[in-house]
Write an enzyme that holds these catalytic residues in place. Structure first.
Site, PDB file in Angstrom:
ATOM      1  N   GLU A 210      -7.778 -10.769   9.722  1.00 13.83           N
ATOM      2  CA  GLU A 210      -6.336 -10.637   9.574  1.00 13.83           C
ATOM      3  C   GLU A 210      -5.934  -9.186   9.426  1.00 13.83           C
ATOM      4  O   GLU A 210      -4.860  -8.774   9.882  1.00 13.83           O
ATOM      5  CB  GLU A 210      -5.859 -11.446   8.358  1.00 13.83           C
ATOM      6  CG  GLU A 210      -4.339 -11.622   8.272  1.00 13.83           C
ATOM      7  CD  GLU A 210      -3.610 -10.476   7.577  1.00 13.83           C
ATOM      8  OE1 GLU A 210      -2.371 -10.413   7.665  1.00 13.83           O
ATOM      9  OE2 GLU A 210      -4.269  -9.634   6.928  1.00 13.83           O
TER      10      GLU A 210
ATOM     11  N   ASP B  21      -4.938  -8.947  -1.901  1.00 17.22           N
ATOM     12  CA  ASP B  21      -4.774  -9.105  -0.458  1.00 17.22           C
ATOM     13  C   ASP B  21      -6.109  -9.361   0.209  1.00 17.22           C
ATOM     14  O   ASP B  21      -6.797  -8.433   0.613  1.00 17.22           O
ATOM     15  CB  ASP B  21      -4.119  -7.832   0.094  1.00 17.22           C
ATOM     16  CG  ASP B  21      -3.747  -7.936   1.557  1.00 17.22           C
ATOM     17  OD1 ASP B  21      -3.677  -9.055   2.080  1.00 17.22           O
ATOM     18  OD2 ASP B  21      -3.535  -6.884   2.192  1.00 17.22           O
TER      19      ASP B  21
ATOM     20  N   GLU C 247      -0.606 -15.131   1.119  1.00 20.20           N
ATOM     21  CA  GLU C 247      -0.287 -13.717   0.926  1.00 20.20           C
ATOM     22  C   GLU C 247       0.388 -13.570  -0.435  1.00 20.20           C
ATOM     23  O   GLU C 247       1.069 -14.488  -0.895  1.00 20.20           O
ATOM     24  CB  GLU C 247       0.643 -13.197   2.021  1.00 20.20           C
ATOM     25  CG  GLU C 247       0.022 -13.114   3.400  1.00 20.20           C
ATOM     26  CD  GLU C 247      -0.991 -11.979   3.546  1.00 20.20           C
ATOM     27  OE1 GLU C 247      -1.016 -11.082   2.672  1.00 20.20           O
ATOM     28  OE2 GLU C 247      -1.746 -11.999   4.534  1.00 20.20           O
TER      29      GLU C 247
ATOM     30  N   HIS D 206      -3.983  -2.814  -0.450  1.00 22.30           N
ATOM     31  CA  HIS D 206      -4.637  -1.665   0.194  1.00 22.30           C
ATOM     32  C   HIS D 206      -4.726  -0.425  -0.694  1.00 22.30           C
ATOM     33  O   HIS D 206      -5.148   0.624  -0.216  1.00 22.30           O
ATOM     34  CB  HIS D 206      -3.915  -1.284   1.508  1.00 22.30           C
ATOM     35  CG  HIS D 206      -3.843  -2.384   2.515  1.00 22.30           C
ATOM     36  ND1 HIS D 206      -3.390  -2.175   3.802  1.00 22.30           N
ATOM     37  CD2 HIS D 206      -4.137  -3.709   2.448  1.00 22.30           C
ATOM     38  CE1 HIS D 206      -3.420  -3.314   4.481  1.00 22.30           C
ATOM     39  NE2 HIS D 206      -3.864  -4.264   3.659  1.00 22.30           N
TER      40      HIS D 206
ATOM     41  N   ASP E 239     -10.907 -11.432   4.929  1.00 24.91           N
ATOM     42  CA  ASP E 239     -11.284 -10.032   5.148  1.00 24.91           C
ATOM     43  C   ASP E 239     -10.423  -9.086   4.324  1.00 24.91           C
ATOM     44  O   ASP E 239      -9.332  -9.434   3.872  1.00 24.91           O
ATOM     45  CB  ASP E 239     -11.203  -9.671   6.630  1.00 24.91           C
ATOM     46  CG  ASP E 239      -9.799  -9.795   7.199  1.00 24.91           C
ATOM     47  OD1 ASP E 239      -9.100 -10.770   6.856  1.00 24.91           O
ATOM     48  OD2 ASP E 239      -9.394  -8.915   7.991  1.00 24.91           O
TER      49      ASP E 239
END
Length: 376
Positions: free
Chosen positions: A130, A97, A154, A343, A74
């Site tokens: 997550e 990410d 990650e 992000h 996700d």
């Protein structure tokens, strides 16, 4: 492996990544990308299922020793046009990410030689949610699997090995009181809320202790510090009642559990009668040892490919926080990419770094299998 076969494997791995990034997969909406990853793994000999939590799970190998490679499918919101630029950089939400690390896991396990699969079973999990508070995929898989070693997908950079993540607690603070004329005496709901925030911020500074960590932690000592951030604040009234609300995010070091932090804040705000507080997002910090079979295999592989291994700890959280209490085994996080781009509107991944991470991980997993005593 011949140069031609290496080129084919590299092309295959890149197509996997670009295809995965091209499929939108917000938290809770991972079904399409799960099917894409399921089909890719199935075509390459994995035993595959999409489980009850929506996780895409693929296994290779028959050995008694199990390595779990837990990534997530996700992403956070934000539409970034998917493209590979003239410098070989992939742009797109999730490229760093964390579809980049997850596809690294899948491509590496797909490339493992037969003799490696005789000693170890490798289970790749593309987990759901997550990026949501639920961590649904990770919480489901801890009850379905008992691995002997764990890799978390990650971004760490291809030379980086992440051993730990800080904990988390979110305080939802609310102040409510009768309306009054501002020319009179007294404090407003917003005043009381502000006082609560000032107290929490001062407590966080006092609860921090000095230390020294690597540069990716955000500065000297920050992994051992309590960080407090005002995430949301609002106020309103209807002429009879004033209300003010705020969300305060806390990042916690290993020495301070979310439960202990909750008790501290409850005591801190107890004498503010208009203020109430609720807590969510309890995640305990984790830091794993740096010397075990898994870290040794990774260090040797990174050096073999011209790199210098760098151990890191992170100030955020990941599914490592979720699984650590259930899987007390050698664990680290690994994956290509710069976590500073997580992000952001500039999220991007150099495909050359991704290629190298796949080679490093394939090498490391092969070495790990050779280190494991026959019989588990």
């Amino acid at each position: 492996m011949t140069a031609e076969s290496h080129t084919d494997a590299q092309r295959d791995a890149r197509e996997l990544l670009i295809g995965a990034v091209s499929v939108p997969s917000l938290s809770g909406q991972e079904g399409a990308v799960a099917e894409y990853l399921r089909g890719w793994m199935e075509a390459r000999g994995f035993a595959v299922q999409v489980d009850e939590a929506g996780n895409a799970v693929g296994a290779r190998g028959n050995g008694p020793y199990t390595v779990a490679l837990l990534g997530h499918m996700d992403t956070v919101p934000g539409d970034i046009a998917v493209r590979v630029d003239e410098l070989g950089v992939l742009h797109g939400r999730g490229s760093v990410d964390a579809k980049g690390p997850l596809c690294t896991f899948m491509a590496a396990v797909a490339a493992l030689p037969t003799e490696t699969l005789d000693h170890v079973q490798f289970v790749v999990i593309g987990a759901t949610e997550e990026e949501a508070p639920s961590s649904r995929g990770a919480r489901h898989i801890v009850g379905a699997l008992q691995p002997d070693a764990v890799l978390i997908g990650e971004p760490s950079g291809w030379q980086g090995l992440t051993l730990g993540y800080k904990g988390r607690l979110v305080a939802q603070v609310r102040a409510e009181k009768d309306n009054f004329h501002t020319a009179g005496e007294g404090s407003s709901a917003a005043d009381d809320l502000t006082e609560a925030w000032f107290r929490v911020r001062a407590w966080a500074v006092g609860a921090s202790s000095p230390g020294a960590e690597g540069p990716e932690t955000g500065g000297p000592g920050i992994f051992d510090a309590v960080q407090a951030t005002l995430q949301h604040v609002s106020s309103a009234g209807d002429g009879l009642t004033q209300r003010a609300e705020a969300s305060i995010g806390l990042r916690l070091p290993p020495r301070l559990s979310p439960q202990d932090a909750e008790r501290e804040l409850q005591g801190l705000l107890a004498d503010l009668p208009s203020v109430s507080v609720a807590f969510v997002g309890h995640e305990t910090a984790v830091r794993h040892p740096k010397d075990n079979l898994l870290t040794r295999a990774m260090r040797v592989a990174i050096r073999a490919h011209g790199g210098t291994p760098v151990f890191k700890v992170k100030t955020g959280t990941s599914d490592m926080n979720v699984v650590a209490p259930h899987w007390p085994v050698p664990t680290l996080a690994y994956g290509p990419g710069d976590s500073a781009l997580d992000h952001t509107p500039d999220e991007r991944l150099e495909l050359a770094e991704y290629d190298r991470a796949v080679l490093v991980l394939t090498d490391a997993l092969t070495r790990l299998a050779a280190m494991v005593p026959h019989g588990g």
